[in-house]
Design a protein around this motif. Structure first.
Motif, PDB file in Angstrom:
ATOM      1  N   ALA A 266       0.828  -1.211   0.000  1.00 20.39           N
ATOM      2  CA  ALA A 266       0.000   0.000   0.000  1.00 20.39           C
ATOM      3  C   ALA A 266       0.860   1.258   0.000  1.00 20.39           C
ATOM      4  N   SER A 267       1.952   1.236   0.754  1.00 21.79           N
ATOM      5  CA  SER A 267       2.830   2.407   0.836  1.00 21.79           C
ATOM      6  C   SER A 267       3.521   2.679  -0.493  1.00 21.79           C
ATOM      7  N   LEU A 268       3.912   1.613  -1.154  1.00 28.58           N
ATOM      8  CA  LEU A 268       4.564   1.763  -2.452  1.00 28.58           C
ATOM      9  C   LEU A 268       3.596   2.357  -3.471  1.00 28.58           C
ATOM     10  N   LEU A 269       2.342   1.964  -3.370  1.00 26.67           N
ATOM     11  CA  LEU A 269       1.335   2.465  -4.298  1.00 26.67           C
ATOM     12  C   LEU A 269       1.079   3.951  -4.064  1.00 26.67           C
ATOM     13  N   VAL A 270       0.896   4.336  -2.811  1.00 28.00           N
ATOM     14  CA  VAL A 270       0.512   5.719  -2.555  1.00 28.00           C
ATOM     15  C   VAL A 270       1.715   6.671  -2.645  1.00 28.00           C
ATOM     16  N   TYR A 271       2.875   6.237  -2.194  1.00 25.21           N
ATOM     17  CA  TYR A 271       4.042   7.132  -2.235  1.00 25.21           C
ATOM     18  C   TYR A 271       4.884   6.952  -3.495  1.00 25.21           C
ATOM     19  N   GLY A 272       4.975   5.715  -3.971  1.00 27.08           N
ATOM     20  CA  GLY A 272       5.848   5.441  -5.123  1.00 27.08           C
ATOM     21  C   GLY A 272       5.111   5.372  -6.431  1.00 27.08           C
ATOM     22  N   LYS A 273       3.773   5.308  -6.387  1.00 26.50           N
ATOM     23  CA  LYS A 273       2.911   5.308  -7.584  1.00 26.50           C
ATOM     24  C   LYS A 273       3.098   4.060  -8.430  1.00 26.50           C
ATOM     25  N   ILE A 274       3.618   2.978  -7.839  1.00 21.28           N
ATOM     26  CA  ILE A 274       3.699   1.761  -8.634  1.00 21.28           C
ATOM     27  C   ILE A 274       3.096   0.585  -7.882  1.00 21.28           C
ATOM     28  N   LEU A 275       2.633  -0.377  -8.693  1.00 23.46           N
ATOM     29  CA  LEU A 275       1.890  -1.514  -8.164  1.00 23.46           C
ATOM     30  C   LEU A 275       2.762  -2.762  -8.177  1.00 23.46           C
TER      31      LEU A 275
END
Lengths: 321, 321
Positions: A266-275
């Protein structure tokens, strides 16, 4: 056997044939980890995972006459897609044995690449035995998912590329964290990092910790994989060659739980914009709990194959940090 | 005025100061679009959007004495973060006026960068007037979100970089698609593409089509923005300088509805493994409905700032293709 030279040779062969995936820096994740994180985005690789590397190398090295009879593999998913893609690029058929509980998105993706799918049990052993039965019938070549010199050398190119990309930007790493299922990525990372003074740590789900148990016991241990959201990290044991390499080079072996993995995703998605898929978030999870505070940490984001329904359900259970 | 030379000069200044974002190729999206798509991932830019480029250039060009009194802007979100980041990098204060309905994640991000936030109405005009009141009080410099030569030149570097990256890979583009709010990215894209024989098309939500209406009427039109999930594309009119450049160079102007935008966002997530905000999916939406079949299409994925709750709600409403 297989060594650092083989990883470099694999990288020369694969250049231009696989994606040179970007290395991402995400200030918010650095802050959470209290470390300098360099994220190798292998979720942006062909078929959405690093597995494209080893499979293409292994299929390229088959005897052409053997290759014409088709290739076969047993896989929980991403290696299956990788072999299917490699087979297609050589114009040969692919037979894949998959677990009965394989995510639908992974089954559909393999079929979309033209491969034939046979379902067999839920463990890697079930699938391996079915693959042998197919081989008896077709005479095709089995491309194993991790316990093979070409697979290890091919997967090692992800880490070699990461080290080179960080160096090209004027940086350097202290450690590299890799998720472990059967240990292909891990063994390859060990070989790639061996000459560079960079430590490699394995990361596994607490409930499927075959590498950690094997390292602690000094011999390969067979485990009964428990439940985990990281569906790509569930082999009953690590590979023989993989373990031999890990035993020689691995600096440490870490365990992460589902909550850590889910929150990293979830953190990677919201902060890093990747899935990433859960397996692809495991190595990041080991950094986000500050185990490597103050260090320069390379992290292999190993894959991104997850359906949106599964993603929605994970995001409801696990919040970002 | 501002021309192609200014974009090239901006690119030289910004090199190493902003992220050289990757250009992604996603076979499944090519198949859906029946075209060759080259995706410029500005969602992976500093502050999660291309706006970091123009704001840093504009703040760098202020007279140092003026800059010391702080910078001010009015913005629906990403430009606000961009100005806050640029101000922080020069060690000066930032005052931001934001709409009362700004996404919470964008407000929090601006504050996390050390900026002071004042809420003012819901239109860009409300925010602009409040910014003028702050300027009277502080004597700071206003950094407008789009109608300014430095902003246009800075945003143009995203397209220039895309063209150079495609060329470095041995490819070439027929068209570039850019989302339009006030027209900063679009005017910059026009200048960057002008000498390369690449056509630029603007893409707007059907309900907020100030550029399309202006192009059709031959003069700037003020619109009443209707509801759209693309919260970054809602100015009441495009900039004066932006329109003058668009009128000279723009090859066409397109409209996309919320369903197209939402499905593009979901498709990019599942097939491309990256997260964009709705505004960032608008240009892709225009390609996924096959308007550019058979073409080589550059697409600016302009930003990725969306909260996970909003994402979850969008994914429930809009399926991937």
């Amino acid at each position: 056997m297989v060594g650092s030279d083989d990883v470099r040779e694999a990288a020369r062969f694969l250049e231009g044939k696989v994606v040179k995936t970007p290395v991402l820096r995400v200030p918010d994740l650095d802050r959470i980890a209290a470390a300098e994180l360099w994220l190798k985005a292998e979720n942006l690789q062909h078929i959405g995972a690093f597995k494209a590397r080893g499979a293409l190398l292994a299929v390229s090295r088959l005897d052409p006459k053997e290759r014409e009879r088709g290739v076969i593999t047993y896989s929980s998913g991403n290696h299956a897609q990788a072999v299917a893609l490699a087979a297609r690029s050589y114009g040969v058929s692919a037979h894949i044995t998959m677990p009965e509980d394989a995510p639908a998105i992974k089954v559909a993706a393999v079929r979309a690449l033209g491969a034939e799918v046979t379902f067999a049990g839920t463990t890697s052993e079930d699938r391996r035995l079915e693959a042998l039965r197919i081989q008896e019938r077709t005479g095709g070549a089995i491309i194993p998912p991790f316990d093979h010199p070409d697979i290890i050398a091919g997967q090692g190119t992800a880490t070699l590329e990461l080290l080179d990309q960080v160096a090209a930007g004027g940086g350097a790493l202290d450690v590299v964290l890799v998720p472990v299922g059967g240990g292909g990525l891990c063994a390859g990372a060990c070989l790639a990092a061996a000459e560079r003074g960079v430590e490699v740590y394995s990361v596994e789900p607490t409930s499927c910790d075959a590498m950690a148990q094997s390292m602690e016991k000094g011999e390969r241990v067979t485990v009964m994989p428990g439940p985990t959201i990281a569906d790509g990290l569930r082999p009953v044991q690590v590979g023989e060659l993989n373990f031999a390499i890990a035993r020689k080079y691995l600096a440490g072996w870490l365990r992460v739980d589902d909550e850590g993995i889910g929150r990293a995703l979830a953190s990677l998605l919201v902060y890093g914009k990747i899935l990433v898929e859960p397996s692809g978030a495991a190595a990041l999870a080991a950094a986000l709990d500050r185990r490597f505070a103050g260090k320069r940490v390379g992290i292999i984001l190993s894959g991104g194959n997850i359906g949106l329904a599964d993603l929605g359900s994970l995001l409801q259970r696990y919040p970002a940090h």
